[in-house]
Design an enzyme around this catalytic site. Sequence first.
Site, PDB file in Angstrom:
ATOM      1  CG  ASP A  94      -0.298  -0.226   2.537  1.00 58.56           C
ATOM      2  OD1 ASP A  94       0.699  -0.977   2.600  1.00 58.56           O
ATOM      3  OD2 ASP A  94      -0.757   0.342   3.547  1.00 58.56           O
TER       4      ASP A  94
ATOM      5  CD  GLU B 287       3.226  -1.489   7.683  1.00 58.02           C
ATOM      6  OE1 GLU B 287       3.488  -1.620   8.891  1.00 58.02           O
ATOM      7  OE2 GLU B 287       3.347  -0.399   7.088  1.00 58.02           O
TER       8      GLU B 287
HETATM    9 NI    NI Z   1       6.456   1.060   5.296  1.00 54.15          NI
END
Ligand code: NI
Length: 390
Positions: free
Chosen positions: A81, A138
């Site tokens: 991401d 994340e």
């Molecule tokens: Ni990172």
Amino acid sequence: MHSLPAIRSLGEKLAPRLGEIRRHLHAHPELSGQEYQTSAYVARVLSSLGLQVQEGVGKTGVVADLRGGDEPRLAVRTDMDALPIQEGTNLEFSSRYPGVMHACGHDLHTTVGLGVAMVLAQLAPLPGPVRFLFQPAEEIAQGAAWMINDGAMEGVEGIFSLHCWPALPAGTIGIRYGGLTAAADDLEIVILGESGHGARPHEAKDAIWVAAQVITTLQQAISRTHNPLRPVVITIGQIQGGRAGNIIADRVELRGTVRSLDPATRADLPAWLDQVVAGVCGAVGARYDLTYRAGVPTVHNDSRLTQLLESAARQTLGDDQVVVLPEPSLGAEDFAYYLSHAPGAMFRLGVGFKDRPNPPLHHPRFTVDETALVPGIVTLAGAVCNYWST
Ligand code: NI
């Protein structure tokens, strides 16, 4: 057994294609939980390599198996991401999407994961099964849990990962035994006083004054009551309260983050915070409401797996390219969630340019030296091969 120099030459042959992949991903960043194009792209590449691919694992995650069906497996996890940042690098492959940028290098991580799959697919038959986890979200510390809930860790007995690190030059690998990143918890304190006229404080209970005492006392008390060799950072990053300059505030809300490295210290923090805040509020007759939310735990690298990463990096890149890091970071990383299911190890991949300043992670001008791709890939691919041969 596959020699590590052979892995290195395979990685080098793939470098031009991997550079193109990384630039494509960099130009098309997607926010946490919205990695639709990225995961479709990743799944296409993995399918073309002959891996057994499952899409939609952990919402927008991808799981791919080499020698699927066999267990126990070794896993390689990379995250996909991007961040809500307007890119300011002026690179020709800058983000095409306004306000979204790969400013944490997850485009590079995804490319490294694909590169490891390419190298290991060419080495097939592998001596043991490998599962690739391409993780979403994340940056909001949720993607790992989504993937685990969807079964991504079933049959996994060890897991590797990496994060790029601009403070280390490209070509180098940062290894750390034990604690790598901190536990990150959320703190919210609401101070409840009593409103009144600004001219007559003795008739009220001033929540702003109490909040100021709470903040100051927390910072002082943490340094006097905790072992300084087991660090704790408390940051109050948000404060809200009051209605007008001449009205005594009856309510102030404080929000913060609490970082720690030692699990036992962390376990004591909610009760300790409550004791300090209760003491301050009790002294002036104010009330309070304290909420402590446990977030990501610390990443504690397993020594055997760390040793495998270190020796793979030394054998493929040379001793002078391996840095044993003396300190952990108080940043957080949701890789920690996998470690309650299997031992794991994460390393730092040097991505810094040697001849110019390197803006930090999450900076609008953050960029990586792409020559880091091959060292990242051969370290992981080498560690996987060594895992099954030792
Ligand atoms: Ni990172």
